[in-house]
Design a protein around this motif. Sequence first.
Motif, PDB file in Angstrom:
ATOM      1  N   ILE A 110       0.855  -1.192   0.000  1.00 40.70           N
ATOM      2  CA  ILE A 110       0.000   0.000   0.000  1.00 40.70           C
ATOM      3  C   ILE A 110       0.887   1.237   0.000  1.00 40.70           C
ATOM      4  CG2 ILE A 110      -1.720   1.321   1.290  1.00 40.70           C
ATOM      5  CD1 ILE A 110      -2.730  -1.336   2.447  1.00 40.70           C
ATOM      6  N   VAL A 111       0.641   2.137  -0.940  1.00 37.09           N
ATOM      7  CA  VAL A 111       1.438   3.354  -1.059  1.00 37.09           C
ATOM      8  C   VAL A 111       0.891   4.413  -0.096  1.00 37.09           C
ATOM      9  CG1 VAL A 111       2.360   5.092  -2.620  1.00 37.09           C
ATOM     10  CG2 VAL A 111       1.765   2.821  -3.493  1.00 37.09           C
ATOM     11  N   ALA A 112       1.744   4.899   0.794  1.00 40.61           N
ATOM     12  CA  ALA A 112       1.358   5.966   1.726  1.00 40.61           C
ATOM     13  C   ALA A 112       1.922   7.281   1.197  1.00 40.61           C
ATOM     14  CB  ALA A 112       1.895   5.674   3.124  1.00 40.61           C
ATOM     15  N   VAL A 113       1.059   8.109   0.633  1.00 39.25           N
ATOM     16  CA  VAL A 113       1.467   9.362  -0.005  1.00 39.25           C
ATOM     17  C   VAL A 113       1.246  10.529   0.958  1.00 39.25           C
ATOM     18  CG1 VAL A 113       1.043  10.947  -1.914  1.00 39.25           C
ATOM     19  CG2 VAL A 113       0.908   8.472  -2.291  1.00 39.25           C
ATOM     20  N   VAL A 114       2.306  11.257   1.249  1.00 41.61           N
ATOM     21  CA  VAL A 114       2.223  12.422   2.131  1.00 41.61           C
ATOM     22  C   VAL A 114       2.185  13.694   1.287  1.00 41.61           C
ATOM     23  CG1 VAL A 114       3.364  13.746   3.948  1.00 41.61           C
ATOM     24  CG2 VAL A 114       3.448  11.241   3.996  1.00 41.61           C
ATOM     25  N   LEU A 115       1.117  14.478   1.479  1.00 48.81           N
ATOM     26  CA  LEU A 115       0.962  15.752   0.778  1.00 48.81           C
ATOM     27  C   LEU A 115       0.535  16.832   1.769  1.00 48.81           C
ATOM     28  CD1 LEU A 115      -0.935  14.767  -2.511  1.00 48.81           C
ATOM     29  CD2 LEU A 115       1.459  15.432  -2.295  1.00 48.81           C
ATOM     30  N   THR A 150       3.502  16.877  -6.296  1.00 50.28           N
ATOM     31  CA  THR A 150       4.621  15.942  -6.159  1.00 50.28           C
ATOM     32  C   THR A 150       4.796  15.535  -4.703  1.00 50.28           C
ATOM     33  OG1 THR A 150       6.201  17.761  -5.942  1.00 50.28           O
ATOM     34  CG2 THR A 150       5.823  16.884  -8.156  1.00 50.28           C
ATOM     35  N   PHE A 151       5.289  14.324  -4.497  1.00 45.44           N
ATOM     36  CA  PHE A 151       5.506  13.824  -3.142  1.00 45.44           C
ATOM     37  C   PHE A 151       6.842  13.097  -3.077  1.00 45.44           C
ATOM     38  CE2 PHE A 151       3.272  10.524  -5.485  1.00 45.44           C
ATOM     39  CZ  PHE A 151       3.894   9.346  -5.108  1.00 45.44           C
ATOM     40  N   GLU A 152       7.290  12.830  -1.883  1.00 47.22           N
ATOM     41  CA  GLU A 152       8.543  12.103  -1.679  1.00 47.22           C
ATOM     42  C   GLU A 152       8.253  10.734  -1.079  1.00 47.22           C
ATOM     43  OE1 GLU A 152      11.104  14.448   0.733  1.00 47.22           O
ATOM     44  OE2 GLU A 152      11.357  16.032  -0.758  1.00 47.22           O
ATOM     45  N   LEU A 153       9.130   9.797  -1.372  1.00 44.09           N
ATOM     46  CA  LEU A 153       9.013   8.443  -0.848  1.00 44.09           C
ATOM     47  C   LEU A 153      10.413   7.881  -0.698  1.00 44.09           C
ATOM     48  CD1 LEU A 153       6.620   6.509  -0.157  1.00 44.09           C
ATOM     49  CD2 LEU A 153       6.908   5.507  -2.427  1.00 44.09           C
ATOM     50  N   ASP A 154      10.638   7.158   0.359  1.00 40.89           N
ATOM     51  CA  ASP A 154      11.943   6.539   0.556  1.00 40.89           C
ATOM     52  C   ASP A 154      12.309   5.732  -0.700  1.00 40.89           C
ATOM     53  OD1 ASP A 154      14.120   5.419   2.548  1.00 40.89           O
ATOM     54  OD2 ASP A 154      13.250   3.677   1.524  1.00 40.89           O
ATOM     55  N   PRO A 155      13.498   5.976  -1.274  1.00 40.38           N
ATOM     56  CA  PRO A 155      13.881   5.306  -2.531  1.00 40.38           C
ATOM     57  C   PRO A 155      13.795   3.780  -2.463  1.00 40.38           C
ATOM     58  CG  PRO A 155      15.403   7.088  -2.047  1.00 40.38           C
ATOM     59  CD  PRO A 155      14.527   6.928  -0.836  1.00 40.38           C
TER      60      PRO A 155
END
Length: 209
Positions: A110-115, A150-155
């Motif tokens: 599950i993708v947890a997107v922080v905005l 745009t959002f960031e995610l641990d690579p």
Amino acid sequence: MRPVTTVSGRAYPWGAKNVDTDVIIPAHWLKTITRTGLGRGAFETIRAQPGNLFDDPEFAGSPILIAGDNFGCGSSREHAAWALADMGITAVIAPSFSDIFSGNAFKNGIVAVVLPQAAVDRLVEVAKTDPVTIDLESMSVTTPFQDRFTFELDPFRRQCLIEGLDEVGLTLARDTAISKFEEAVVEHRPWLERKSGYAGIAVDGAGRT
């Protein structure tokens, strides 16, 4: 775990803040020994209310949930992620997540997107009538109205999601390297190789050899 590159479709325009794991899946559902069927218990207390969002036919099967700040707080139950996945949710968008929930979500694809809150507010409005798209390649959330956030995610997590690798998959992907390491250990440290029994080793009653 299934690979996730894009998640696109209708989204539950919820926006509720401080949703804890007991709201996501009540404690009495934790007795199950399988993940299958947990979606029926997801948001049970919310679904008990007439006209609730999660039983609205317009949003049935939506792969995205839009929530408020501090989503997934409370106890560390992994069942919360299991329940979301079982009801078909592949991504959650929120201003912030509980660290434990975020980790459990990742482990279950599950993708947890922080905005920022302003972006979440906008997406809640769009989602009431139109689809939302999350793209892990471009790391963006877009709408049919030219919105682009745009959002960031641990690579590492991003790559695992794109390749569909959970902890078991990561281990299996390194099977050759693991086998070579074990062979090298046996070759250079043969005394570490597991033997059956303890022939040749005498142990007295005090546990001394």
